[in-house]
Motif scaffolding. Structure first.
Motif, PDB file in Angstrom:
ATOM      1  N   THR A 127      55.383  46.878  41.997  1.00 47.47           N
ATOM      2  CA  THR A 127      53.953  46.644  41.965  1.00 47.47           C
ATOM      3  C   THR A 127      53.639  45.262  42.535  1.00 47.47           C
ATOM      4  OG1 THR A 127      53.923  45.674  39.762  1.00 47.47           O
ATOM      5  CG2 THR A 127      53.749  48.078  39.897  1.00 47.47           C
ATOM      6  N   LEU A 128      52.398  45.084  42.926  1.00 43.08           N
ATOM      7  CA  LEU A 128      51.985  43.812  43.506  1.00 43.08           C
ATOM      8  C   LEU A 128      52.020  42.699  42.472  1.00 43.08           C
ATOM      9  CD1 LEU A 128      51.078  42.562  46.145  1.00 43.08           C
ATOM     10  CD2 LEU A 128      48.729  42.994  45.472  1.00 43.08           C
ATOM     11  N   LYS A 129      51.686  43.013  41.227  1.00 43.06           N
ATOM     12  CA  LYS A 129      51.740  42.005  40.164  1.00 43.06           C
ATOM     13  C   LYS A 129      53.141  41.427  40.051  1.00 43.06           C
ATOM     14  CE  LYS A 129      51.241  41.374  35.209  1.00 43.06           C
ATOM     15  NZ  LYS A 129      50.980  42.011  33.928  1.00 43.06           N
ATOM     16  N   LYS A 130      54.132  42.283  40.073  1.00 37.58           N
ATOM     17  CA  LYS A 130      55.516  41.833  39.979  1.00 37.58           C
ATOM     18  C   LYS A 130      55.917  41.049  41.225  1.00 37.58           C
ATOM     19  CE  LYS A 130      60.194  43.510  39.197  1.00 37.58           C
ATOM     20  NZ  LYS A 130      61.043  44.670  39.005  1.00 37.58           N
ATOM     21  N   ALA A 131      55.530  41.529  42.401  1.00 36.11           N
ATOM     22  CA  ALA A 131      55.893  40.878  43.658  1.00 36.11           C
ATOM     23  C   ALA A 131      55.285  39.480  43.773  1.00 36.11           C
ATOM     24  CB  ALA A 131      55.458  41.732  44.843  1.00 36.11           C
ATOM     25  N   LEU A 132      54.035  39.332  43.365  1.00 31.98           N
ATOM     26  CA  LEU A 132      53.351  38.050  43.489  1.00 31.98           C
ATOM     27  C   LEU A 132      53.508  37.159  42.267  1.00 31.98           C
ATOM     28  CD1 LEU A 132      49.951  39.152  45.076  1.00 31.98           C
ATOM     29  CD2 LEU A 132      52.008  38.354  46.234  1.00 31.98           C
ATOM     30  N   GLY A 133      53.787  37.759  41.129  1.00 36.41           N
ATOM     31  CA  GLY A 133      53.856  36.984  39.904  1.00 36.41           C
ATOM     32  C   GLY A 133      52.486  36.590  39.399  1.00 36.41           C
ATOM     33  N   LEU A 134      51.485  37.369  39.751  1.00 34.07           N
ATOM     34  CA  LEU A 134      50.096  37.076  39.366  1.00 34.07           C
ATOM     35  C   LEU A 134      49.403  38.321  38.848  1.00 34.07           C
ATOM     36  CD1 LEU A 134      48.829  35.119  42.492  1.00 34.07           C
ATOM     37  CD2 LEU A 134      49.325  34.139  40.256  1.00 34.07           C
ATOM     38  N   GLU A 135      48.479  38.120  37.950  1.00 31.66           N
ATOM     39  CA  GLU A 135      47.583  39.181  37.508  1.00 31.66           C
ATOM     40  C   GLU A 135      46.383  39.147  38.461  1.00 31.66           C
ATOM     41  OE1 GLU A 135      46.718  42.340  35.221  1.00 31.66           O
ATOM     42  OE2 GLU A 135      48.312  41.001  34.577  1.00 31.66           O
ATOM     43  N   LEU A 136      46.086  40.271  39.093  1.00 36.07           N
ATOM     44  CA  LEU A 136      44.977  40.332  40.036  1.00 36.07           C
ATOM     45  C   LEU A 136      43.817  41.124  39.455  1.00 36.07           C
ATOM     46  CD1 LEU A 136      46.878  41.085  43.357  1.00 36.07           C
ATOM     47  CD2 LEU A 136      45.933  38.899  42.622  1.00 36.07           C
ATOM     48  N   GLU A 137      42.628  40.671  39.750  1.00 30.71           N
ATOM     49  CA  GLU A 137      41.412  41.367  39.333  1.00 30.71           C
ATOM     50  C   GLU A 137      40.868  42.146  40.525  1.00 30.71           C
ATOM     51  OE1 GLU A 137      36.771  40.219  38.340  1.00 30.71           O
ATOM     52  OE2 GLU A 137      38.276  38.655  38.303  1.00 30.71           O
ATOM     53  N   ASN A 138      40.566  43.414  40.321  1.00 32.51           N
ATOM     54  CA  ASN A 138      39.941  44.199  41.376  1.00 32.51           C
ATOM     55  C   ASN A 138      38.472  43.785  41.438  1.00 32.51           C
ATOM     56  OD1 ASN A 138      38.953  46.021  43.205  1.00 32.51           O
ATOM     57  ND2 ASN A 138      39.467  47.832  42.019  1.00 32.51           N
ATOM     58  N   ASN A 139      38.095  43.133  42.525  1.00 35.78           N
ATOM     59  CA  ASN A 139      36.741  42.606  42.665  1.00 35.78           C
ATOM     60  C   ASN A 139      35.903  43.492  43.571  1.00 35.78           C
ATOM     61  OD1 ASN A 139      34.573  40.903  42.383  1.00 35.78           O
ATOM     62  ND2 ASN A 139      35.293  39.421  43.870  1.00 35.78           N
ATOM     63  N   GLY A 140      35.940  44.781  43.311  1.00 32.47           N
ATOM     64  CA  GLY A 140      35.133  45.712  44.089  1.00 32.47           C
ATOM     65  C   GLY A 140      33.692  45.709  43.626  1.00 32.47           C
ATOM     66  N   LEU A 141      32.871  46.320  44.403  1.00 31.51           N
ATOM     67  CA  LEU A 141      31.442  46.401  44.124  1.00 31.51           C
ATOM     68  C   LEU A 141      31.147  47.699  43.383  1.00 31.51           C
ATOM     69  CD1 LEU A 141      28.626  45.143  44.756  1.00 31.51           C
ATOM     70  CD2 LEU A 141      28.639  46.497  46.836  1.00 31.51           C
ATOM     71  N   GLU A 142      30.423  47.610  42.284  1.00 31.02           N
ATOM     72  CA  GLU A 142      29.997  48.817  41.578  1.00 31.02           C
ATOM     73  C   GLU A 142      28.810  49.381  42.349  1.00 31.02           C
ATOM     74  OE1 GLU A 142      29.688  48.625  37.295  1.00 31.02           O
ATOM     75  OE2 GLU A 142      31.019  46.869  37.284  1.00 31.02           O
ATOM     76  N   TRP A 143      29.121  50.277  43.272  1.00 34.50           N
ATOM     77  CA  TRP A 143      28.155  50.729  44.261  1.00 34.50           C
ATOM     78  C   TRP A 143      26.898  51.352  43.649  1.00 34.50           C
ATOM     79  CZ3 TRP A 143      26.229  49.778  48.611  1.00 34.50           C
ATOM     80  CH2 TRP A 143      25.489  50.709  49.328  1.00 34.50           C
ATOM     81  N   ALA A 144      27.046  52.218  42.668  1.00 31.20           N
ATOM     82  CA  ALA A 144      25.868  52.887  42.088  1.00 31.20           C
ATOM     83  C   ALA A 144      24.900  51.870  41.486  1.00 31.20           C
ATOM     84  CB  ALA A 144      26.297  53.901  41.041  1.00 31.20           C
ATOM     85  N   LYS A 145      25.423  50.904  40.742  1.00 37.86           N
ATOM     86  CA  LYS A 145      24.575  49.869  40.150  1.00 37.86           C
ATOM     87  C   LYS A 145      23.944  48.981  41.218  1.00 37.86           C
ATOM     88  CE  LYS A 145      26.982  49.432  35.729  1.00 37.86           C
ATOM     89  NZ  LYS A 145      27.766  48.534  34.876  1.00 37.86           N
ATOM     90  N   PHE A 146      24.744  48.596  42.217  1.00 41.17           N
ATOM     91  CA  PHE A 146      24.245  47.743  43.295  1.00 41.17           C
ATOM     92  C   PHE A 146      23.136  48.448  44.065  1.00 41.17           C
ATOM     93  CE2 PHE A 146      24.232  46.093  47.607  1.00 41.17           C
ATOM     94  CZ  PHE A 146      24.188  44.726  47.390  1.00 41.17           C
ATOM     95  N   LYS A 147      23.362  49.710  44.389  1.00 41.98           N
ATOM     96  CA  LYS A 147      22.392  50.493  45.149  1.00 41.98           C
ATOM     97  C   LYS A 147      21.072  50.605  44.382  1.00 41.98           C
ATOM     98  CE  LYS A 147      23.134  54.949  45.717  1.00 41.98           C
ATOM     99  NZ  LYS A 147      23.577  56.275  46.164  1.00 41.98           N
ATOM    100  N   ALA A 148      21.165  50.870  43.090  1.00 45.74           N
ATOM    101  CA  ALA A 148      19.960  50.984  42.271  1.00 45.74           C
ATOM    102  C   ALA A 148      19.248  49.634  42.133  1.00 45.74           C
ATOM    103  CB  ALA A 148      20.310  51.544  40.896  1.00 45.74           C
ATOM    104  N   ALA A 149      19.997  48.575  41.902  1.00 44.92           N
ATOM    105  CA  ALA A 149      19.411  47.244  41.716  1.00 44.92           C
ATOM    106  C   ALA A 149      18.706  46.739  42.973  1.00 44.92           C
ATOM    107  CB  ALA A 149      20.489  46.248  41.293  1.00 44.92           C
ATOM    108  N   HIS A 150      19.177  47.157  44.144  1.00 48.45           N
ATOM    109  CA  HIS A 150      18.605  46.670  45.398  1.00 48.45           C
ATOM    110  C   HIS A 150      17.734  47.705  46.098  1.00 48.45           C
ATOM    111  CE1 HIS A 150      21.656  43.713  44.530  1.00 48.45           C
ATOM    112  NE2 HIS A 150      21.118  42.924  45.430  1.00 48.45           N
ATOM    113  N   GLY A 151      17.506  48.827  45.434  1.00 47.56           N
ATOM    114  CA  GLY A 151      16.617  49.853  45.983  1.00 47.56           C
ATOM    115  C   GLY A 151      17.110  50.474  47.276  1.00 47.56           C
ATOM    116  N   LEU A 152      18.411  50.546  47.451  1.00 51.88           N
ATOM    117  CA  LEU A 152      18.968  51.144  48.666  1.00 51.88           C
ATOM    118  C   LEU A 152      18.917  52.664  48.565  1.00 51.88           C
ATOM    119  CD1 LEU A 152      22.110  48.901  49.209  1.00 51.88           C
ATOM    120  CD2 LEU A 152      19.921  48.752  50.391  1.00 51.88           C
ATOM    121  N   GLN A 153      18.406  53.282  49.601  1.00 55.68           N
ATOM    122  CA  GLN A 153      18.340  54.740  49.648  1.00 55.68           C
ATOM    123  C   GLN A 153      18.811  55.204  51.021  1.00 55.68           C
ATOM    124  OE1 GLN A 153      14.288  55.684  48.648  1.00 55.68           O
ATOM    125  NE2 GLN A 153      14.535  55.047  46.534  1.00 55.68           N
TER     126      GLN A 153
END
Length: 167
Positions: A1-27
Motif C-alpha cells: 500500500t502507499l501508506k506503507k511505501a511512503l510511511g505516511l497517512e494520506l487524506e483523500n482530498n477529493g471534492l464531494e461533488w453532490a454537495k459542491f454542485k448543490a452549494a454552487h447551483g451547478l446544473q
C-alpha cells in the motif's frame, strides 16, 4: 500500500461533488458536461486546498494527485503510480533524497521546492512533464532524462546548481 511505501497517512482530498454542485447551483446540461465540470472543479479544489499529506483519487481508486508537505521525512521512495498527474513534495526541510522507483507516464507537474535535497536523479521517462520546481533546495547535482519533450517550465531558483544538464 502507499501508506506503507511512503510511511505516511494520506487524506483523500477529493471534492464531494453532490454537495459542491448543490452549494454552487451547478446544473450541467448532460452527463459529458457534468463529468468535465466535476473533473475541473475537483482539480481546482485539490490544488487550491493544498492540504499536507493528501491525495486525490480517480473514479477507479488510482492516485492522480499527491501532496507530501511539512513532514520530518529524510528520504522518500515513490512507488510506481501510473495514473499520477500532479506531485507536490514540498516544504520538507529534512528531506534529503527523493527516489522515483517506477513509471509515471502521465505525470505533468512535479514540485519539489523547499526541501533539503542535495541531489536529484530524474533519469526516468517523463513524457508529459510540463512543470518542474526544484527551487529552495541544496541541489548541487541534477540528473535529468535525456529527453523531456513536454517540459515548459523549470524553476531552479536557488543558485546552487552550476549547470543544468541537457539544457
Amino acid at each position: 500500500t502507499l501508506k506503507k511505501a511512503l510511511g505516511l497517512e494520506l487524506e483523500n482530498n477529493g471534492l464531494e461533488w453532490a454537495k459542491f454542485k448543490a452549494a454552487h447551483g451547478l446544473q450541467p446540461q448532460d452527463a459529458k458536461t457534468e463529468a468535465a465540470d466535476r473533473a475541473w472543479f475537483t482539480w481546482q479544489h485539490f490544488r487550491g486546498e493544498h492540504r499536507p499529506n493528501s491525495c486525490l483519487l480517480d473514479d477507479e481508486g488510482r492516485i492522480i494527485g499527491l501532496i507530501v508537505k511539512g513532514t520530518s521525512l529524510r528520504e522518500l521512495k515513490l512507488p510506481a503510480l501510473p495514473a499520477l498527474s500532479y506531485l507536490c513534495v514540498c516544504d520538507n526541510k529534512d528531506l534529503a533524497k527523493v527516489e522515483f522507483a517506477g513509471e509515471y507516464p502521465v505525470l505533468q507537474h512535479i514540485d519539489l521546492g523547499g526541501n533539503g535535497l542535495v541531489e536529484l536523479n530524474l533519469r526516468i521517462e517523463l513524457p508529459k512533464l510540463a512543470y518542474l520546481n526544484i527551487s529552495n533546495n541544496r541541489i548541487a547535482r541534477l540528473e535529468l532524462a535525456a529527453s523531456l519533450p513536454a517540459l515548459q517550465e523549470l524553476d531552479a531558483s536557488d543558485k546552487k546548481l552550476d549547470a543544468i544538464p541537457n539544457a
